[in-house]
Design an enzyme around this catalytic site. Structure first.
Site, PDB file in Angstrom:
ATOM      1  N   HIS A 101       0.726  -1.505  -0.118  1.00  0.00           N
ATOM      2  CA  HIS A 101      -0.026   0.259   0.005  1.00  0.00           C
ATOM      3  C   HIS A 101       0.880   1.421  -0.061  1.00  0.00           C
ATOM      4  CE1 HIS A 101      -3.385   2.780   0.689  1.00  0.00           C
ATOM      5  NE2 HIS A 101      -2.550   3.459   1.635  1.00  0.00           N
ATOM      6  N   ASP A 180     -15.239   3.053   7.116  1.00  0.00           N
ATOM      7  CA  ASP A 180     -14.106   3.675   6.833  1.00  0.00           C
ATOM      8  C   ASP A 180     -14.619   4.666   5.625  1.00  0.00           C
ATOM      9  OD1 ASP A 180     -11.288   4.769   6.640  1.00  0.00           O
ATOM     10  OD2 ASP A 180     -11.538   3.750   4.611  1.00  0.00           O
ATOM     11  N   ARG A 187     -14.356  12.886   6.873  1.00  0.00           N
ATOM     12  CA  ARG A 187     -13.167  13.584   7.461  1.00  0.00           C
ATOM     13  C   ARG A 187     -12.559  14.638   6.364  1.00  0.00           C
ATOM     14  NH1 ARG A 187      -9.625   8.921   7.837  1.00  0.00           N
ATOM     15  NH2 ARG A 187      -7.904  10.302   7.921  1.00  0.00           N
ATOM     16  N   SER A 202      -7.726   3.839   9.016  1.00  0.00           N
ATOM     17  CA  SER A 202      -8.216   3.782   7.943  1.00  0.00           C
ATOM     18  C   SER A 202      -7.609   2.956   6.936  1.00  0.00           C
ATOM     19  CB  SER A 202      -8.433   5.249   7.201  1.00  0.00           C
ATOM     20  OG  SER A 202      -8.864   5.592   5.935  1.00  0.00           O
ATOM     21  N   LYS A 206      -8.846  -1.541   5.834  1.00  0.00           N
ATOM     22  CA  LYS A 206      -9.220  -1.981   4.598  1.00  0.00           C
ATOM     23  C   LYS A 206      -7.794  -2.972   4.185  1.00  0.00           C
ATOM     24  CE  LYS A 206      -9.135   2.315   3.248  1.00  0.00           C
ATOM     25  NZ  LYS A 206      -9.158   3.616   2.715  1.00  0.00           N
TER      26      LYS A 206
HETATM   27  N1  URA Z   1      -5.722   7.058   2.664  1.00  0.00           N
HETATM   28  C1  URA Z   1      -6.726   6.403   3.285  1.00  0.00           C
HETATM   29  O1  URA Z   1      -7.239   5.312   2.896  1.00  0.00           O
HETATM   30  N2  URA Z   1      -7.291   6.872   4.468  1.00  0.00           N
HETATM   31  C2  URA Z   1      -6.706   8.078   4.803  1.00  0.00           C
HETATM   32  O2  URA Z   1      -7.228   8.389   5.991  1.00  0.00           O
HETATM   33  C3  URA Z   1      -5.798   8.591   4.185  1.00  0.00           C
HETATM   34  C4  URA Z   1      -5.121   8.115   3.099  1.00  0.00           C
END
Ligand code: URA
Length: 448
Positions: A101, A180, A187, A202, A206
């Site tokens: 990621h 999320d 957010r 967050s 995932k």
């Molecule tokens: N990417 C995400 O998936 N979540 C965040 O809070 C910031 C970047």
């Protein structure tokens, strides 16, 4: 404290008896006290089903932004977000799984050569990706510039791809961590994105729900990244690595430079073209080095420690390219098709002789976005051919009038705004003063 704050659907007679009062939860964090696991489980669940309103969650997110969360709170928050949706399970596969990621950067096309490269070593790569928003591009937008390629696969198609050719890049379904999805959108419009516990939970909710066995995080540092300095990037990386480990995922992080764009292209089809160069054994050194470093780390965590030389060989001898071609074909794409090109081009040139000292990542990302490669709202369309080429990288010599950045767009009216964002992005100094402008290493640190 039990409470009856549930929002009522039209016609509903009585509100549900809730385990906590949202205002008490907000006050706890506002007053810088620690939230209990029970409070966190409740507030995430109640927000997902609509019993806690956006205005209440906004206040809580701001209290977290201002007062932070402890490691225990962050872990509980992450577990609660995972529990809000489904979890994928690849334990039926014969191969180990590893994923990467990136926290997002300009010209970051690394997923494209990386996934087939790792799969070439028998480690399956389930790469669930997203579309871009703002100045960083999305992996799916890049791949969608390949004629015929489709991002949406069902679970069976994904599993079939993981068995053979061993890697899949596709859209994340709506079922993973729905809490999320709702919270991130909130957010985004309440100035509460840049909180390390919220970013870490967050991303990790995932990735953990996605079911990978190993995970390498590419945490970007610099003007084009979320984290502008090394200390905050390190803190984010440490938080995420701890969350991954706690969930039983082999996790490590590389901190990598994002002060200047990666490679020599920014924009969807332009970045696919550069990825193909890397898969063909060429491509810019920074893109190759980062791809190799991340692949070697993913293989190490997945128990197939080959070292970087063996990984480089798989780019040189075509094994990674073979996997790529199958990946594209299986998702309806034509790996031999011509990639789209923008209809209009204009070039930014050097104003003086010297050495390019700086090419600012954020400014280049913003220019690419303004040229049509990115979107401002999630429903906007992107131009496949839009973006920029980078003919001169920091540390290289330039002559006055030499092309530095060819700009591409289907709409020539966009060039003016793109040039405005580049106005102070290019710093050229006389050769003597720029003599020490050697390129920085791309990998700045490793957290494991
Ligand atoms: N990417 C995400 O998936 N979540 C965040 O809070 C910031 C970047």
């Amino acid at each position: 404290m039990p409470n009856t704050t549930g929002q009522q659907a039209p016609g509903q007679q009585a509100a549900t008896l809730e385990a906590f009062d949202a205002v008490d939860v907000i006050r706890t964090k506002r007053d810088d006290s620690e939230l209990s696991t029970e409070q966190i489980d409740w507030v995430i669940d109640a927000y997902t089903r609509g019993a806690v309103g956006d205005e209440q969650m906004s206040a809580l997110a701001m209290a977290i932004y201002l007062n932070g969360m402890t490691a225990d709170e962050t872990a509980a928050w992450t577990r609660a977000m995972i529990a809000s949706g489904e979890r994928m399970d690849f334990s039926g596969l014969d191969q180990p799984t590893a994923d990467k990621h990136s926290t997002g950067g300009v010209g970051d096309k690394i997923t494209l050569p990386l996934a087939p490269l790792v799969a070439a070593f028998g480690v399956a790569v389930p790469q669930l990706s997203g579309r871009g928003l703002g100045h960083t591009g999305g992996t799916l937008d890049k791949l969608e510039s390949i004629p015929g390629w489709r991002a949406d696969l069902d679970a069976e198609e994904m599993l079939a791809m993981l068995r053979d050719p061993g890697a899949v890049i596709c859209a994340a379904g709506a079922g993973l961590a729905p809490a999320d999805k709702k919270l991130y959108a909130l957010r985004d419009i309440t100035g509460t994105v840049e909180a390390i516990p919220l970013i870490a939970s967050s991303i990790m909710s995932k990735k953990i729900a996605e079911g990978t066995g190993a995970l390498v995080l590419d945490v970007k540092v610099g003007s084009g990244a979320f984290m502008k300095d090394l200390a905050s990037a390190r803190s984010l990386a440490q938080t995420m690595v701890a969350l991954g480990r706690e969930a039983g995922v082999e996790t490590s992080a590389l901190l990598t430079d994002m002060s200047t764009p990666l490679g020599r292209t920014v924009g969807n089809a332009l970045e696919v073209r550069e990825s193909l160069e890397v898969l063909a054994g060429g491509g810019p050194a920074d893109v190759v080095d980062l791809t190799v470093a991340l692949a070697a780390e993913m293989l190490r965590l997945a128990g197939r420690d080959t070292g970087e030389d063996a990984v480089r060989d798989a780019l040189q001898d075509g094994r990674a390219m073979d996997v790529w071609r199958t990946m594209i074909e299986r998702q309806g794409g034509d790996p031999d098709a011509d990639l789209p090109q923008a209809t209009e081009t204009e070039t930014v040139t050097a104003e003086s002789d010297g050495v390019l000292m700086e090419l600012d990542a954020l400014a280049v990302g913003t220019a690419s976005w303004r040229l049509g490669a990115g979107r401002a709202r999630k429903e906007d369309a992107v131009q496949a051919g839009a973006g920029l080429e980078i003919h001169v990288k920091p540390g290289e010599a330039v002559r006055a009038g030499q092309p530095i950045l060819p700009l591409h767009s289907d709409d020539s009216a966009r060039f003016g705004r793109a040039r405005e964002s580049l106005a102070s992005a290019i710093v050229v100094e006389p050769a003597a003063e720029g003599a020490d402008a050697a390129a920085e290493p791309i990998v700045l640190d490793r957290i494991s």
